[in-house]
Design a protein around this motif. Structure first.
Motif, PDB file in Angstrom:
ATOM      1  N   MET A   1       0.608  -1.705  -0.113  1.00  0.00           N
ATOM      2  CA  MET A   1      -0.003  -0.239  -0.674  1.00  0.00           C
ATOM      3  C   MET A   1       0.563   1.694   0.238  1.00  0.00           C
ATOM      4  O   MET A   1      -0.002   2.095   0.383  1.00  0.00           O
ATOM      5  N   ASN A   2       1.979   1.323   0.414  1.00  0.00           N
ATOM      6  CA  ASN A   2       3.214   2.344   0.116  1.00  0.00           C
ATOM      7  C   ASN A   2       2.935   3.001   0.825  1.00  0.00           C
ATOM      8  O   ASN A   2       2.755   4.525   0.833  1.00  0.00           O
ATOM      9  N   THR A   3       2.615   2.673   2.407  1.00  0.00           N
ATOM     10  CA  THR A   3       2.030   3.641   3.679  1.00  0.00           C
ATOM     11  C   THR A   3       3.121   3.282   4.250  1.00  0.00           C
ATOM     12  O   THR A   3       3.522   2.398   4.973  1.00  0.00           O
ATOM     13  N   GLU A   4       3.296   4.559   5.106  1.00  0.00           N
ATOM     14  CA  GLU A   4       4.419   4.523   6.444  1.00  0.00           C
ATOM     15  C   GLU A   4       3.270   4.048   7.705  1.00  0.00           C
ATOM     16  O   GLU A   4       3.904   4.185   8.950  1.00  0.00           O
ATOM     17  N   ILE A   5       2.079   4.062   8.042  1.00  0.00           N
ATOM     18  CA  ILE A   5       1.020   3.820   8.568  1.00  0.00           C
ATOM     19  C   ILE A   5      -0.911   3.161   8.164  1.00  0.00           C
ATOM     20  O   ILE A   5      -0.253   3.550   7.622  1.00  0.00           O
ATOM     21  N   LEU A   6      -0.495   2.457   9.042  1.00  0.00           N
ATOM     22  CA  LEU A   6      -1.470   1.617   8.647  1.00  0.00           C
ATOM     23  C   LEU A   6      -2.036   0.913   9.581  1.00  0.00           C
ATOM     24  O   LEU A   6      -2.126   0.856  10.928  1.00  0.00           O
ATOM     25  N   CYS A   7      -3.748   0.482   9.631  1.00  0.00           N
ATOM     26  CA  CYS A   7      -4.319   0.345  10.773  1.00  0.00           C
ATOM     27  C   CYS A   7      -5.225  -0.621  10.382  1.00  0.00           C
ATOM     28  O   CYS A   7      -5.679  -1.057   8.946  1.00  0.00           O
TER      29      CYS A   7
ATOM     30  N   ALA B   1       0.433   0.128  12.966  1.00  0.00           N
ATOM     31  CA  ALA B   1       1.843   0.045  12.427  1.00  0.00           C
ATOM     32  C   ALA B   1       2.701   1.360  12.435  1.00  0.00           C
ATOM     33  O   ALA B   1       1.476   1.985  11.292  1.00  0.00           O
ATOM     34  N   VAL B   2       3.356   2.122  12.708  1.00  0.00           N
ATOM     35  CA  VAL B   2       3.854   2.526  11.783  1.00  0.00           C
ATOM     36  C   VAL B   2       5.787   2.261  11.474  1.00  0.00           C
ATOM     37  O   VAL B   2       6.226   1.782  12.351  1.00  0.00           O
TER      38      VAL B   2
END
Length: 553
Positions: A98-104, A114-115
């Protein structure tokens, strides 16, 4: 993909659960009874919720949660969690996709965030430290802390404040660290004796050493000596190695650590506690029984001897027993003492031993790093005496090697979860009260936006200025020791043990590949972040023979 409130799925939930549960790999087989019981309870709960939900409820605009997979009604992302083991690899894979640095992700009614970004990490643990200052109540933390009587695992409240004061001022203070100096030196000497004896068993002074065992049991010896005043529970081995008691003790410690970081179904569905659907509780109870078998007789006998303090305190157990409250009575109960000792044990054995095993594995593949570390040791310490804790401030390259191992090869996928005590907003995302916030250790340490060539072992990256190298990282570009009000209070002890372990192994011995091995395979285990195969390496004494008998006394 935004993690919004989803619409009902178009296919059968029970069918998905059956197919998912059939694929679960949880360490020992799930019984058909457990699976059927889980499905029955889930079905009853779904029917109950459906019957209690007002049909005419007005829809509200969903808040903007961090991105993540779409959760199922009621159960959230539980099916995906059960299907994708180990869960930490699934979470990291999702973040990458998802190319993200924060996920829920949502499991039950708990949002797990997660970070992998240092900036976001500082927002959680520094700027909004007071909001994310509690701990979750989980099966593993409950068992480990004897019902939340210790420090690091205990949720926010008066018990945590009490135990935090005790640990900070009485156990891990600077003065107490100096008081325990001789015990740590004794175990550093014992480490050298053990490795030297492995060399003596080999041909021409060349011995094959299990580095993981040596490192883990050095850490176990240090903390046992500091807390309980003993290295061995039994007789130990003639060569200085651990006996069966110490092997069981260390194995139990690492088992507890592994399950503290796991994702257990009952942690998110507490009414399932006791059914042990994924088998975690059985493993944890066995590991805690091992702890009690070794610790409790010593603690009970010491308490029976009295808390009057007639004899001078010799170790940290004596200190804990003799603490007094304002009325002159014992400050800590027997259960509090036992719980805190277990927590101190598990907090000490993991980081140093894992970092040094990985550091030596990396250095064996890069002989130039060995050479630079040895040159520094010879320059600072020389070859006529053993490296001591007083030398640590000058051993910047040795510490850089350890720090690089912390960065690239952390002990665990995440820190111990932080729990939000109120609703808040971080980086424009809504973080609900009760969310579990996980900082990713590999995500921070291997973040390509922060580190050049993040997957390469480069100790020199930590030597960019003339300041002293430290193993802690307050800016959260990596996570060697946690920060904030829930930060690690044992940074000084952990840093000292890590540096001395590496420095003694490098100063005392020349290390080389085992027979018929051209390079060390730097591969992680599937289920955790340990080196997949324990490191075996050849060691040969490199100092004058007269120095080694001193280490055997």
């Amino acid at each position: 993909m935004e993690n919004q409130t989803p619409s009902l799925p178009s296919f059968n939930t029970t069918t998905l659960f059956i197919s998912t549960l059939q694929k679960i790999d949880i360490g020992y087989p799930s019984t058909p009874f457990n699976i059927c019981l889980f499905l029955f309870i889930l079905a009853v709960l779904l029917i109950f919720v459906a019957g209690c939900t007002p049909s005419g409820r007005k829809k509200t605009n969903p808040v903007l949660l961090p991105p993540g997979p779409k959760p199922w009604p009621l159960i959230g992302n539980l099916p995906e969690m059960l299907k994708n083991r180990p869960v930490f690899r699934w979470i990291h894979k999702l973040m990458e996709e998802m190319n993200t640095e924060i996920l829920c992700i949502r499991i039950g009614n708990v949002h797990v965030v997660a970070v992998t970004s240092p900036e976001l990490g500082r927002e959680f643990l520094k700027k909004q430290d007071a909001v994310f200052s509690s701990r979750p109540k989980t099966m593993a933390s409950d068992l480990t802390s004897s019902g939340y009587l210790s420090t690091a695992l205990t949720p926010l409240g008066e018990q945590w404040k009490k135990m935090r004061r005790v640990v900070t001022s009485e156990v891990l203070s600077t003065a107490r660290h100096r008081w325990m100096h001789d015990k740590r030196v004794e175990e550093a000497d014992h480490l050298v004796r053990y490795v030297f004896n492995q060399c003596a068993k080999g041909v021409s002074g060349l011995g094959l050493v299990n580095v993981r065992m040596a490192a883990q049991h050095y850490c176990g010896n240090v903390i046992r000596k500091m807390i309980l005043g003993r290295r061995f529970f039994g007789e130990g081995m003639e060569d200085g190695g651990p006996g069966v008691e110490e092997e069981e003790h260390v194995e139990a410690l690492f088992t507890i650590l592994g399950y503290l970081y796991s994702f257990c179904v009952s942690d998110y569905f507490p009414f399932l506690r006791g059914f042990d659907l994924d088998g975690h509780e059985k493993v944890m109870k066995k590991a805690m029984a091992s702890m009690k078998k070794f610790h409790d007789p010593i603690i009970n006998a010491r308490i029976r001897q009295g808390r009057d303090g007639e004899k001078e305190a010799n170790d940290l157990l004596d200190v804990l027993i003799r603490l007094r409250d304002a009325d002159g009575g014992p400050l800590l109960s027997e259960d509090e003492i036992k719980a805190q000792i277990v927590e101190l044990m598990i907090a000490t054995v993991d980081n140093p031993s894992n970092a040094i095993e990985w550091a030596l594995a990396e250095m064996l593949n890069r002989p130039e790093t060995f050479q630079q570390a040895i040159e520094e040791l010879d320059r600072v310490v020389g070859k006529d005496r053993w490296v001591q804790e007083s030398d640590i401030s000058q051993l910047n390259y040795v510490k850089a090697c350890a720090r690089e191992a912390f960065r690239l090869h952390p002990i665990a996928p995440f820190n111990v979860p932080h729990v939000s005590v109120s609703h808040t907003t971080v980086a424009g995302y809504f973080i609900p009260k009760g969310s579990h916030v996980l900082l990713s250790r590999p995500g921070l340490g291997r973040n390509p936006k922060v580190w050049d060539e993040p997957l390469k072992f480069k100790p020199k990256r930590h030597l960019k200025d003339s300041s002293e190298v430290v193993l802690a990282e307050p800016d959260l570009r990596m996570l060697s020791f946690s920060t904030g009000r829930r930060g690690c209070v044992g940074v000084n002890l952990g840093s000292t043990m890590t540096t001395m372990l590496l420095a003694r192994l490098l100063q005392g011995f020349t290390w080389s590949m085992p027979p018929n091995v051209e390079s060390i395979e730097l591969i992680e285990s599937v289920g955790d972040l340990f080196l997949a195969t324990p490191l075996l390496a050849l060691a040969r004494p490199r100092l004058a023979p007269s120095l080694y008998p001193d280490a055997q006394t």
